[in-house]
Enzyme design. Structure first.
Site, short mmCIF file in Angstrom:
data_model
loop_
_atom_site.label_atom_id
_atom_site.label_comp_id
_atom_site.label_asym_id
_atom_site.label_seq_id
_atom_site.Cartn_x
_atom_site.Cartn_y
_atom_site.Cartn_z
N SER A 1 7.06 28.54 35.03
CA SER A 1 6.32 29.35 36.01
C SER A 1 5.69 28.46 37.08
O SER A 1 5.42 27.29 36.85
CB SER A 1 5.21 30.14 35.31
OG SER A 1 5.72 30.85 34.21
N1 SAH Z 1 5.47 28.96 29.47
C1 SAH Z 1 6.78 28.47 29.80
C2 SAH Z 1 7.54 29.46 30.64
C3 SAH Z 1 8.88 29.72 30.06
S1 SAH Z 1 9.77 31.08 30.74
C4 SAH Z 1 6.73 27.10 30.42
O1 SAH Z 1 5.63 26.57 30.67
O2 SAH Z 1 7.78 26.52 30.62
C5 SAH Z 1 9.59 32.31 29.49
C6 SAH Z 1 10.19 32.00 28.17
O3 SAH Z 1 10.02 33.16 27.37
C7 SAH Z 1 11.67 31.69 28.17
O4 SAH Z 1 11.89 30.43 27.64
C8 SAH Z 1 12.27 32.78 27.25
O5 SAH Z 1 13.34 32.33 26.43
C9 SAH Z 1 11.06 33.15 26.41
N2 SAH Z 1 11.15 34.46 25.75
C10 SAH Z 1 11.62 35.64 26.21
N3 SAH Z 1 11.52 36.61 25.27
C11 SAH Z 1 10.94 36.01 24.18
C12 SAH Z 1 10.58 36.46 22.87
N4 SAH Z 1 10.79 37.72 22.46
N5 SAH Z 1 10.01 35.57 22.02
C13 SAH Z 1 9.80 34.30 22.38
N6 SAH Z 1 10.13 33.79 23.59
C14 SAH Z 1 10.69 34.64 24.49
#
Ligand code: SAH
Length: 267
Positions: free
Chosen positions: A113
């Site tokens: 993000s």
């Molecule tokens: N906080 C992260 C942002 C990652 S983007 C950072 O700092 O990099 C959001 C993430 O949510 C993705 O990696 C995606 O695979 C994950 N995601 C989506 N649905 C999910 C679920 N049901 N359980 C766990 N992770 C999930």
């Protein structure tokens, strides 16, 4: 799209760094000193990636300055954003963009993000609290960046990721920082993580059509959840804050955001 030219490195600070990157306030969580010490050690000793020609601390403080100008007010959040080296969480080829206010690909179709969104969500999570926050559950570890920022601000971070490749990547990214209060979990965050409940805070980095009931069930009374939600499948998302009060759940819908979708199951 950002049409403005990218700043060169090192970027110039328009005001003294200490005006925005203040040392951790007295309200820092009890476990913060240990985590901070490990992180500070890493900041001092870890090599800066070769060939980037950037002074990462200077550009990071410029990013923090911009966050403050954009309206992030919580000194604790600004301080933590100034400490975590975002460029270590993205591919080397993208490292020179790491301190711009942009989301970046982290593999498997997912993105880290924007710094502004990370800071805003954490600020919302902590708003109105002077006491250290206890356990926080993060849904969507991704590359582990937000978990590292949270680790400097709350007592314990449980972060769950459904994609094995990213869970492994986050583990690798965070290994160097040795943050004893971060617990990385591989699994479907739709069902939360009951073993760590109740949580003082829950923060989601992926957006579904509604907040799963498991999340509000696992939230402590007095706790707060911050998550993107879409009104319709694939429709526009907005930030939702849910406060769990003794009288029930209080929802506050805020500004529009754009997050990757919350998905079921693991892969
Ligand atoms: N906080 C992260 C942002 C990652 S983007 C950072 O700092 O990099 C959001 C993430 O949510 C993705 O990696 C995606 O695979 C994950 N995601 C989506 N649905 C999910 C679920 N049901 N359980 C766990 N992770 C999930």
């Amino acid at each position: 799209m950002n049409a403005r030219p990218r700043p060169g490195f090192p970027a110039r600070l328009d005001r003294p760094a200490d005006a925005v990157a203040r040392p951790a306030a007295a309200a820092a969580p009890r476990s913060a000193p240990a985590a901070t010490t490990a992180l500070q050690r890493t900041l001092r000793t870890a090599p800066v990636p070769q060939g980037l020609g950037l002074d990462s601390r200077t550009v990071r403080l410029a990013m923090v300055h911009k966050l403050a100008v954009q309206g992030v007010k919580d000194a604790r959040v600004l301080d933590a954003m100034g400490r975590v080296e975002r460029h270590r969480f993205v591919d080397t080829a993208l490292a020179t963009q790491a301190y711009e206010d942009t989301s970046l690909p982290i593999g498997l179709g997912q993105t880290i993000s924007k710094p502004n969104v990370v800071a805003r969500m954490i600020e919302l999570l902590l708003a109105g609290r002077t006491e250290p926050m206890g356990r926080v559950l993060e849904i969507g570890t991704g590359c582990g960046y937000q978990a590292a920022v949270l680790s400097l601000l709350v007592n314990e971070v449980y972060s769950i990721e459904r994609l094995r490749g990213l869970h492994d990547k986050a583990r690798q990214n965070l290994r160097l920082l040795r943050l004893p209060n971060v617990h990385l979990l591989f699994g479907d965050g739709m069902t939360g993580f009951a073993q760590g409940a109740p949580y003082a805070g829950i923060i989601a980095a992926a957006g579904g059509e509604a907040v799963p009931t498991a999340w509000t069930e696992q939230l402590a009374v007095g706790g707060r959840l911050v998550a993107p939600v879409a009104r319709t499948a694939g429709g526009p998302q907005a930030l939702l804050v849910v406060d769990k009060t003794p009288a029930g759940l209080q929802n506050t819908l805020l500004e529009a955001v754009h997050f990757v979708p919350l998905k079921s199951g693991i892969a």
